[in-house]
Design a protein around this motif. Structure first.
Motif, PDB file in Angstrom:
ATOM      1  N   ARG A 308       0.844  -1.260   0.062  1.00 26.89           N
ATOM      2  CA  ARG A 308       0.093  -0.076  -0.008  1.00 26.89           C
ATOM      3  C   ARG A 308       0.886   1.304  -0.257  1.00 26.89           C
ATOM      4  O   ARG A 308       1.702   1.581   0.542  1.00 26.89           O
ATOM      5  N   PHE A 309       0.490   2.182  -0.790  1.00 27.38           N
ATOM      6  CA  PHE A 309       1.385   3.228  -1.070  1.00 27.38           C
ATOM      7  C   PHE A 309       0.524   4.654  -0.452  1.00 27.38           C
ATOM      8  O   PHE A 309      -0.341   4.920  -1.088  1.00 27.38           O
ATOM      9  N   HIS A 310       1.100   4.873   0.773  1.00 24.88           N
ATOM     10  CA  HIS A 310      -0.066   5.889   1.388  1.00 24.88           C
ATOM     11  C   HIS A 310       0.016   7.117   1.123  1.00 24.88           C
ATOM     12  O   HIS A 310      -0.794   7.953   1.552  1.00 24.88           O
ATOM     13  N   ASP A 311       0.662   7.511   0.051  1.00 21.64           N
ATOM     14  CA  ASP A 311       0.654   9.046  -0.584  1.00 21.64           C
ATOM     15  C   ASP A 311       0.174   8.774  -1.932  1.00 21.64           C
ATOM     16  O   ASP A 311       0.017   9.794  -2.731  1.00 21.64           O
ATOM     17  N   MET A 312      -0.428   7.775  -2.341  1.00 19.30           N
ATOM     18  CA  MET A 312      -0.773   7.590  -3.846  1.00 19.30           C
ATOM     19  C   MET A 312      -2.596   7.318  -3.782  1.00 19.30           C
ATOM     20  O   MET A 312      -3.031   6.496  -3.090  1.00 19.30           O
ATOM     21  N   ASN A 369      12.385  -8.053   0.810  1.00 14.95           N
ATOM     22  CA  ASN A 369      12.869  -7.171   2.013  1.00 14.95           C
ATOM     23  C   ASN A 369      11.428  -6.420   2.519  1.00 14.95           C
ATOM     24  O   ASN A 369      10.397  -6.134   1.765  1.00 14.95           O
ATOM     25  N   THR A 370      11.507  -5.903   3.612  1.00 12.25           N
ATOM     26  CA  THR A 370      10.435  -4.953   4.043  1.00 12.25           C
ATOM     27  C   THR A 370      10.778  -3.537   3.572  1.00 12.25           C
ATOM     28  O   THR A 370      11.955  -3.461   3.439  1.00 12.25           O
ATOM     29  N   PRO A 371       9.885  -2.609   3.273  1.00 10.51           N
ATOM     30  CA  PRO A 371      10.295  -1.111   2.849  1.00 10.51           C
ATOM     31  C   PRO A 371      11.347  -0.532   3.648  1.00 10.51           C
ATOM     32  O   PRO A 371      12.316  -0.047   3.121  1.00 10.51           O
ATOM     33  N   GLN A 372      11.407  -1.010   5.303  1.00  9.94           N
ATOM     34  CA  GLN A 372      12.222  -0.206   5.995  1.00  9.94           C
ATOM     35  C   GLN A 372      13.642  -1.009   5.686  1.00  9.94           C
ATOM     36  O   GLN A 372      14.631  -0.328   5.836  1.00  9.94           O
ATOM     37  N   GLU A 373      13.795  -2.367   5.427  1.00 10.56           N
ATOM     38  CA  GLU A 373      14.867  -2.748   4.965  1.00 10.56           C
ATOM     39  C   GLU A 373      15.610  -2.045   3.622  1.00 10.56           C
ATOM     40  O   GLU A 373      16.715  -2.385   3.332  1.00 10.56           O
ATOM     41  N   ASN A 374      14.725  -1.587   2.780  1.00 10.84           N
ATOM     42  CA  ASN A 374      15.122  -1.034   1.683  1.00 10.84           C
ATOM     43  C   ASN A 374      15.297   0.543   1.885  1.00 10.84           C
ATOM     44  O   ASN A 374      15.396   1.233   0.947  1.00 10.84           O
ATOM     45  N   ASN A 375      15.276   0.856   3.211  1.00 13.37           N
ATOM     46  CA  ASN A 375      15.454   2.390   3.375  1.00 13.37           C
ATOM     47  C   ASN A 375      14.379   3.072   2.991  1.00 13.37           C
ATOM     48  O   ASN A 375      14.518   4.363   2.528  1.00 13.37           O
ATOM     49  N   ILE A 376      12.980   2.507   3.050  1.00 11.22           N
ATOM     50  CA  ILE A 376      11.901   3.461   2.449  1.00 11.22           C
ATOM     51  C   ILE A 376      11.199   3.436   4.019  1.00 11.22           C
ATOM     52  O   ILE A 376      10.822   2.385   4.379  1.00 11.22           O
ATOM     53  N   SER A 377      10.563   4.716   4.174  1.00  8.16           N
ATOM     54  CA  SER A 377       9.865   4.690   5.489  1.00  8.16           C
ATOM     55  C   SER A 377       8.548   4.003   5.349  1.00  8.16           C
ATOM     56  O   SER A 377       8.168   4.103   4.221  1.00  8.16           O
ATOM     57  N   SER A 378       8.054   3.571   6.816  1.00 12.03           N
ATOM     58  CA  SER A 378       6.884   2.992   6.618  1.00 12.03           C
ATOM     59  C   SER A 378       5.583   4.050   6.592  1.00 12.03           C
ATOM     60  O   SER A 378       4.446   3.698   6.423  1.00 12.03           O
ATOM     61  N   SER A 382       3.451   0.283   2.896  1.00 13.10           N
ATOM     62  CA  SER A 382       3.386  -1.034   4.054  1.00 13.10           C
ATOM     63  C   SER A 382       3.209  -2.226   3.100  1.00 13.10           C
ATOM     64  O   SER A 382       2.926  -1.896   1.820  1.00 13.10           O
ATOM     65  N   LYS A 383       3.704  -3.417   3.490  1.00 18.72           N
ATOM     66  CA  LYS A 383       3.945  -4.460   2.746  1.00 18.72           C
ATOM     67  C   LYS A 383       3.441  -5.971   3.366  1.00 18.72           C
ATOM     68  O   LYS A 383       3.677  -6.070   4.740  1.00 18.72           O
ATOM     69  N   GLU A 384       2.694  -6.449   2.750  1.00 19.27           N
ATOM     70  CA  GLU A 384       2.473  -7.919   3.229  1.00 19.27           C
ATOM     71  C   GLU A 384       2.934  -8.923   2.077  1.00 19.27           C
ATOM     72  O   GLU A 384       2.881  -8.581   0.790  1.00 19.27           O
ATOM     73  N   SER A 385       3.093 -10.034   2.489  1.00 20.15           N
ATOM     74  CA  SER A 385       3.476 -11.053   1.355  1.00 20.15           C
ATOM     75  C   SER A 385       3.322 -12.636   1.906  1.00 20.15           C
ATOM     76  O   SER A 385       2.966 -12.871   3.181  1.00 20.15           O
ATOM     77  N   LYS A 386       3.303 -13.631   1.046  1.00 24.78           N
ATOM     78  CA  LYS A 386       3.040 -14.812   1.431  1.00 24.78           C
ATOM     79  C   LYS A 386       3.857 -15.876   0.585  1.00 24.78           C
ATOM     80  O   LYS A 386       3.751 -15.116  -0.885  1.00 24.78           O
ATOM     81  N   THR A 387       4.080 -16.850   0.677  1.00 24.84           N
ATOM     82  CA  THR A 387       4.703 -17.980  -0.143  1.00 24.84           C
ATOM     83  C   THR A 387       3.640 -18.977  -0.591  1.00 24.84           C
ATOM     84  O   THR A 387       2.651 -19.142   0.117  1.00 24.84           O
ATOM     85  N   ALA A 388       3.957 -19.680  -1.593  1.00 24.01           N
ATOM     86  CA  ALA A 388       3.060 -20.696  -1.996  1.00 24.01           C
ATOM     87  C   ALA A 388       2.825 -21.578  -1.209  1.00 24.01           C
ATOM     88  O   ALA A 388       3.894 -22.313  -0.368  1.00 24.01           O
TER      89      ALA A 388
END
Length: 509
Positions: A308-312, A369-378, A382-388
């Motif tokens: 989710r892009f909080h400014d878009m 990575n989480t956005p924070q691990e990519n130096n992007i502010s929360s 925000s991000k969620e993911s899942k594997t098959a």
């Protein structure tokens, strides 16, 4: 008092100037390739169409305008890049208003005719019209635009992807028999068929690597491309730019091809910010729109990501939206925040494609990575993911991927080993034929192409077409002896093969 008023007016105008969007300020990360652009109209002979200009409602074969962005290594010192106006002229043609004077473009098509928007038309883009494509093999992205929108709606991201070594192809979202869609259920089927047409169209280009194909769709296009994925097995990844698959999954369910188990490729959905409750009440929008994602929840056979892009807001996932769309003062962020977020959308789009079409481990790490691990502010993402949770069957594309890792050496032996582990593996003749030609026509991969044809002929020993294609490959590399042998073999299997007959007369005058 008057001086203070004048000062406030000037300050207001200055702030407006500073907040104005521009392609230069978006500052996308372009790659090493020069960007080429072609636009032309193809014809789908399986459907008919009534253009706007046909007064008597005369049907014609269905025209499909096509836009292609591609990598080039051509020197462009003597050429000028496209302008935004050039792209808007494509929109004008796709709207079937080819003769409309350019000064009417903004009045006629969706956007306010303001001084700021007039200035956007003069901006310089990155692509050059009709320059030669680089003589390499590139992965392909099939782009699906939003509801009844132009093929060029997201030209900035398409340019960026091309600069990093992708061929991007798109066509306008339009009705089956006329410009406008009649019913939503027909619209999704129509656009899916158009995307299938694009797959065939782009396969005609020698530089297209049809074993590395993904799809990307914005809004309604992010619903139609999921249907296309359920109708074909060619895609290796699916990127949704705030796709309608999140908002109207029932439309997909109404189609005959609906089957979530067919979603076995990586899926990423980039979503707009939460819509304010006051706006939802005013627009009579269900509160569940901010929270529910039924399609994502149902995915079990693929790795999936939702962000989710909080400014878009929704409109700004397209280039034309960022530049021209009227801002909604109830909820939209500043132009600076919109441009920064659009750049992040382009970054995640590129990294997602690099991860799954180019097997780029660094890119895969970026998207996992989480956005924070990519130096992007929360505050931004925000991000969620899942594997098959269900392992997909080993298929043709998995085989090609593994074979490529070992440079296609000992392919026949490798196939026997894989077949023991994955007995359901099938290697269709047509796909092997296409792969063999793509490899053998590339001077760097000639032997790999020959190896693929040897495997194909082991599996399909009576295929006249395979022998004919292998002969063309040998002819291309100057091996006349083997070319003659394989043309003769093809002709013995199919005496009506006119190409083999013609080639043998040329080689044996």
């Amino acid at each position: 008092m008057k001086l203070q008023l004048v000062f406030l007016v000037l300050l207001f105008q200055f702030n407006n100037l500073l907040s104005q969007t521009s392609l230069q300020e978006i500052d996308l990360d372009y790659g090493r390739y020069t960007i080429g652009f072609k636009h032309y109209t193809a014809t789908d002979s399986t459907r008919t169409y009534i253009p706007k200009i046909t007064v008597n409602h005369k049907e014609v074969l269905r025209p499909i305008p096509i836009s292609i962005w591609y990598p080039s290594t051509t020197s462009i010192l003597s050429k000028s890049p496209m302008s935004v106006l050039n792209y808007m002229e494509v929109l004008k043609e796709e709207e079937e208003w080819e003769s409309l004077p350019n000064y009417f473009i903004l009045d006629w098509f969706y956007y306010a005719n303001t001084p700021q928007n007039q200035q956007h038309l003069k901006e310089t883009a990155q692509a050059y019209i009709d320059i030669p494509i680089a003589k390499e093999s590139f992965p392909v992205i099939i782009y699906a635009p939003s509801f009844q929108a132009s093929s060029i709606e997201n030209f900035a991201i398409c340019e960026q992807l091309a600069s990093h070594g992708y061929i991007v192809i798109s066509s306008p979202s339009r009705g089956a028999s006329s410009k406008r869609f009649q019913k939503p259920e027909r619209a999704i089927e129509t656009q899916a068929r158009d995307l299938e047409f694009l797959i065939k169209e782009v396969s005609r280009f020698p530089s297209s690597d049809m074993n590395r194909v993904a799809t990307m769709g914005f809004s309604f296009g992010g619903l139609s491309n999921v249907l296309t994925q359920m109708r074909t097995t060619i895609f290796k990844a699916n990127l949704s730019l705030d796709g309608t698959i999140r908002y109207n999954p029932d439309l997909l369910k109404s189609t005959a091809f609906y089957d979530p188990k067919k979603i076995t490729i990586p899926f990423m959905h980039l979503a707009q910010k939460e819509i304010p409750q006051a706006v939802m009440q005013q627009e009579n929008i269900s509160a569940t729109l901010n929270t529910d994602f039924e399609f994502y929840d149902a995915l079990t056979h693929c790795d999936a990501y939702k962000m989710r892009f909080h400014d878009m807001s929704h409109s700004y996932f397209s280039t034309l939206g960022v530049l021209f769309e009227k801002r909604d003062l109830r909820q939209d962020k500043s132009d600076q925040k919109i441009m920064a977020s659009y750049k992040l959308v382009s970054t995640y789009s590129l990294q997602f494609m690099n991860a799954y079409l180019k097997d780029d481990a660094t890119a895969l790490q970026f998207i996992t990575n989480t956005p924070q691990e990519n130096n992007i502010s929360s505050d931004l993402i925000s991000k969620e993911s899942k594997t098959a949770t269900v392992q997909k069957a080993f298929d043709f594309y998995d085989f090609v991927h593994q074979a490529k890792l070992q440079n296609y050496k000992n392919v026949k032996t490798f196939y026997k080993q894989i077949k023991k582990t994955h007995p359901t593996l099938e290697l269709p003749e047509g796909r092997l034929n296409t792969l063999g030609l793509q490899l053998i026509f590339n001077p760097k991969n000639v032997q790999a192409g020959i190896s693929i044809f040897e495997l194909a002929l082991q599996l399909y020993p009576t295929s006249a077409n395979l022998y004919d294609s292998l002969a063309e490959g040998y002819l291309y590399i100057g091996d006349t002896k083997n070319a003659i042998y394989n043309f003769e073999k093809s002709l013995s299997l199919n005496p009506d093969n006119q190409n083999a007959t013609k080639r043998l007369k040329e080689l044996n005058p």
